[in-house]
Design a protein around this motif. Structure first.
Motif, mmCIF file in Angstrom:
data_model
loop_
_atom_site.group_PDB
_atom_site.id
_atom_site.type_symbol
_atom_site.label_atom_id
_atom_site.label_comp_id
_atom_site.label_asym_id
_atom_site.label_seq_id
_atom_site.Cartn_x
_atom_site.Cartn_y
_atom_site.Cartn_z
ATOM 1 N N MET A 1 0.847 -1.203 0.000
ATOM 2 C CA MET A 1 0.000 0.000 0.000
ATOM 3 C C MET A 1 0.872 1.239 0.000
ATOM 4 S SD MET A 1 -3.106 0.923 2.544
ATOM 5 C CE MET A 1 -4.508 0.301 1.630
ATOM 6 N N THR A 2 1.468 1.548 -1.154
ATOM 7 C CA THR A 2 2.369 2.697 -1.217
ATOM 8 C C THR A 2 1.762 3.801 -2.064
ATOM 9 O OG1 THR A 2 4.268 1.278 -0.970
ATOM 10 C CG2 THR A 2 4.681 3.434 -1.856
ATOM 11 N N THR A 3 1.773 4.991 -1.541
ATOM 12 C CA THR A 3 1.287 6.129 -2.294
ATOM 13 C C THR A 3 2.414 7.135 -2.371
ATOM 14 O OG1 THR A 3 0.341 6.781 -0.189
ATOM 15 C CG2 THR A 3 -1.199 6.123 -1.896
ATOM 16 N N SER A 4 2.504 7.873 -3.446
ATOM 17 C CA SER A 4 3.494 8.934 -3.487
ATOM 18 C C SER A 4 2.777 10.246 -3.218
ATOM 19 C CB SER A 4 4.193 8.975 -4.848
ATOM 20 O OG SER A 4 3.373 9.643 -5.778
ATOM 21 N N VAL A 103 -5.645 4.214 14.505
ATOM 22 C CA VAL A 103 -4.496 5.116 14.593
ATOM 23 C C VAL A 103 -3.282 4.288 15.000
ATOM 24 C CG1 VAL A 103 -6.020 6.987 15.332
ATOM 25 C CG2 VAL A 103 -4.644 5.787 17.034
ATOM 26 N N HIS A 104 -2.120 4.723 14.536
ATOM 27 C CA HIS A 104 -0.876 3.986 14.796
ATOM 28 C C HIS A 104 0.083 4.849 15.601
ATOM 29 C CE1 HIS A 104 -1.627 0.766 11.750
ATOM 30 N NE2 HIS A 104 -2.489 1.681 11.356
ATOM 31 N N PHE A 124 -6.459 1.717 18.682
ATOM 32 C CA PHE A 124 -5.076 2.155 18.869
ATOM 33 C C PHE A 124 -4.150 0.997 18.521
ATOM 34 C CE2 PHE A 124 -1.248 2.856 21.466
ATOM 35 C CZ PHE A 124 -0.913 4.135 21.086
ATOM 36 N N ARG A 125 -3.390 1.140 17.443
ATOM 37 C CA ARG A 125 -2.480 0.064 17.028
ATOM 38 C C ARG A 125 -1.052 0.451 17.387
ATOM 39 N NH1 ARG A 125 -4.670 -1.597 11.030
ATOM 40 N NH2 ARG A 125 -6.806 -2.090 11.698
ATOM 41 N N ALA A 126 -0.478 -0.296 18.301
ATOM 42 C CA ALA A 126 0.869 -0.010 18.757
ATOM 43 C C ALA A 126 1.870 -0.914 18.049
ATOM 44 C CB ALA A 126 0.953 -0.211 20.262
ATOM 45 N N THR A 127 2.904 -0.309 17.505
ATOM 46 C CA THR A 127 4.074 -1.062 17.034
ATOM 47 C C THR A 127 5.236 -0.586 17.890
ATOM 48 O OG1 THR A 127 3.223 -1.094 14.769
ATOM 49 C CG2 THR A 127 5.570 -1.558 15.059
ATOM 50 N N ASN A 128 5.729 -1.450 18.758
ATOM 51 C CA ASN A 128 6.771 -1.004 19.678
ATOM 52 C C ASN A 128 8.047 -0.599 18.947
ATOM 53 O OD1 ASN A 128 5.032 -1.573 21.750
ATOM 54 N ND2 ASN A 128 6.000 -3.519 22.290
ATOM 55 N N SER A 142 3.507 -3.218 7.942
ATOM 56 C CA SER A 142 2.622 -4.374 7.823
ATOM 57 C C SER A 142 1.418 -4.238 8.760
ATOM 58 C CB SER A 142 3.389 -5.672 8.110
ATOM 59 O OG SER A 142 3.713 -5.739 9.481
ATOM 60 N N ALA A 143 1.455 -3.257 9.670
ATOM 61 C CA ALA A 143 0.341 -3.087 10.617
ATOM 62 C C ALA A 143 -0.743 -2.163 10.080
ATOM 63 C CB ALA A 143 0.866 -2.544 11.943
ATOM 64 N N TRP A 144 -0.469 -1.418 9.013
ATOM 65 C CA TRP A 144 -1.503 -0.489 8.545
ATOM 66 C C TRP A 144 -2.292 -1.048 7.365
ATOM 67 C CZ3 TRP A 144 3.149 3.149 7.910
ATOM 68 C CH2 TRP A 144 3.656 3.160 6.612
ATOM 69 N N ASP A 145 -3.543 -0.601 7.255
ATOM 70 C CA ASP A 145 -4.439 -1.077 6.201
ATOM 71 C C ASP A 145 -5.462 0.010 5.866
ATOM 72 O OD1 ASP A 145 -6.321 -1.102 8.251
ATOM 73 O OD2 ASP A 145 -6.078 -3.248 8.640
ATOM 74 N N GLU A 146 -6.567 -0.385 5.230
ATOM 75 C CA GLU A 146 -7.518 0.652 4.768
ATOM 76 C C GLU A 146 -8.262 1.351 5.919
ATOM 77 O OE1 GLU A 146 -9.345 -3.143 5.180
ATOM 78 O OE2 GLU A 146 -7.644 -2.574 3.940
ATOM 79 N N LYS A 147 -8.174 0.777 7.124
ATOM 80 C CA LYS A 147 -8.800 1.448 8.278
ATOM 81 C C LYS A 147 -7.880 2.493 8.911
ATOM 82 C CE LYS A 147 -12.164 -1.819 10.154
ATOM 83 N NZ LYS A 147 -13.318 -1.021 10.245
ATOM 84 N N SER A 148 -6.623 2.526 8.482
ATOM 85 C CA SER A 148 -5.623 3.387 9.122
ATOM 86 C C SER A 148 -5.828 4.848 8.731
ATOM 87 C CB SER A 148 -4.219 2.937 8.716
ATOM 88 O OG SER A 148 -4.020 1.591 9.102
ATOM 89 N N LYS A 149 -6.031 5.696 9.723
ATOM 90 C CA LYS A 149 -6.271 7.119 9.441
ATOM 91 C C LYS A 149 -5.107 8.000 9.871
ATOM 92 C CE LYS A 149 -10.390 7.001 7.589
ATOM 93 N NZ LYS A 149 -11.551 7.604 8.225
ATOM 94 N N ILE A 150 -4.522 7.692 11.018
ATOM 95 C CA ILE A 150 -3.479 8.571 11.563
ATOM 96 C C ILE A 150 -2.269 7.752 11.997
ATOM 97 C CG2 ILE A 150 -2.885 10.216 13.403
ATOM 98 C CD1 ILE A 150 -5.874 10.907 13.598
#
Ligand SMILES: *Cc1c(COP(=O)(O)O)cnc(C)c1O
Length: 351
Positions: A1-4, A103-104, A124-128, A142-150
């Motif tokens: 899921m890469t956007t420029s 949110v991440h 709240f998605r935490a990546t340590n 790998s933790a973000w997807d279409e629900k990821s806003k912030i």
């Protein structure tokens, strides 16, 4: 899921905003409706005696935005103030997150991102962070997807004290599918690392800063968000009209007129932080001192709980961070006045 970055049209930014907010009409204050020269103000049910605080403040804090814009070399029309950057964290979350959106953030980090997510019923998605407090980029992606806003990024980070590698930052801003908020609360201690001069390259980037740390004005509650015009418009739409009061505005304007006073204090605190790091390193109870570019140190002790309680008994309060991931046995120590730092060192020497 890469956007420029070139993909960030206003329509795409709009698609991230909670739909009910797109057509919301902001409260129109008495003062913002008229155009022209105000000689007699009988429009806002205020008291007529001039006391310095009898009038409502300008909802857009125009003079303050101009002063900060001048100091930061940044367009004042792309600045919004919050009652502390805490308020901005909450507002940004509420603009973009429907219940169930994600949110991440990267613990150990500032606690308000999670609180704001909780208020908005966002996930709240935490990546340590890695043990050296760098960002595990592949794991985060790998933790973000279409629900990821912030994506909340804090640089320099509280409580680890280190800054994010600019190349990593740029990669994350370019590849995250939503809004990236870069919290620069400690940027006055390392201004050369600010991304503010590059903000125009990143339409999905919000930078927040505050007068609470380097400027020494935590009590007046003034934070600033810097962003593209569309995001600024949304922040102005949802904010309470008079969130920045006249006393705050006055003291902030005065401080911005004499930035060299802030600079002297920042330089003093950096020297004290370095001295603390050096002297703490010589103590038996200390295991490791993490490198810091801020006004505090994260210190790993052999037994943090014991040191924490011992210091409290001596009337010295530091912050226990042991509950945060990869911060086991760590205390966060703010650099104070030389005499205060001496007292801390003296207490630890007699532990
Ligand atoms: C202290 C701090 C803030 C809070 O700033 P206020 O403007 O006082 O609300 C924000 N972010 C981080 C990382 C902080 O450490």
């Amino acid at each position: 899921m890469t956007t420029s970055t070139t993909d960030w049209t206003t329509a795409k930014l709009e698609s991230l905003v909670r739909p009910n907010l797109l057509n919301l009409k902001a409260y129109s204050s008495a003062r913002s409706e008229f155009k022209g020269v105000a000689e007699v103000l009988l429009d806002a049910n205020e008291s007529p005696w001039e006391t310095g605080s009898n009038r409502y403040p300008d909802p857009l804090s125009t003079d303050l935005r101009v002063a900060l814009g001048q100091y930061k070399h940044f367009n004042p029309d792309q600045i919004v103030f919050g009652n502390g950057s805490d308020e901005l964290v909450d507002q940004i979350t509420r603009i973009f997150c429907n219940p169930g959106d994600a949110v991440h953030a990267l613990p150990p980090t500032f606690g308000m991102y999670k609180v704001a997510a909780g208020i908005a019923a966002a996930e709240f998605r935490a990546t340590n962070l890695s043990p050296d407090f760098t960002i595990p980029v592949a794991e985060l992606k790998s933790a973000w997807d279409e629900k990821s806003k912030i994506l909340w990024l804090c640089s320099p980070n509280n409580p680890s004290g280190n800054a994010i590698d600019p190349a990593v930052l740029e990669d994350l801003i370019r590849s995250f599918p939503g809004i990236v908020v870069l919290d620069e609360a400690y940027i006055d201690f390392v201004p050369e690392l600010s991304f503010l001069p590059r903000l125009a390259e990143f339409p999905n980037l919000i930078i927040t800063q505050t007068l609470s740390k380097g400027w020494g004005m935590a009590g007046i509650r003034l934070g600033a968000a810097f962003a593209a015009p569309f995001i600024i418009r949304m922040l102005n739409t949802i904010k309470m009209p008079y969130n920045i009061n006249v006393l705050t505005r006055g003291l902030a304007l005065e401080a911005l007129r004499a930035p060299q006073k802030m600079q002297v204090k920042v330089d003093t605190l950096i020297a004290e932080r370095n001295r603390l790091a050096e002297e703490l390193a010589a103590l038996d109870c200390v295991d490791h001192i993490f490198p810091s570019v801020t006004n505090f140190l994260l210190v790993r002790f052999k037994d943090a709980a014991r040191v924490y309680q011992y210091l409290l008994d001596q009337g010295i309060v530091v912050r226990n961070q042991s509950y945060q991931p990869n911060a086991e046995n760590c205390l966060r120590i703010t650099a104070g006045l030389a005499a205060e730092n001496d007292r801390l060192l003296q207490a630890l020497r007699t532990l």
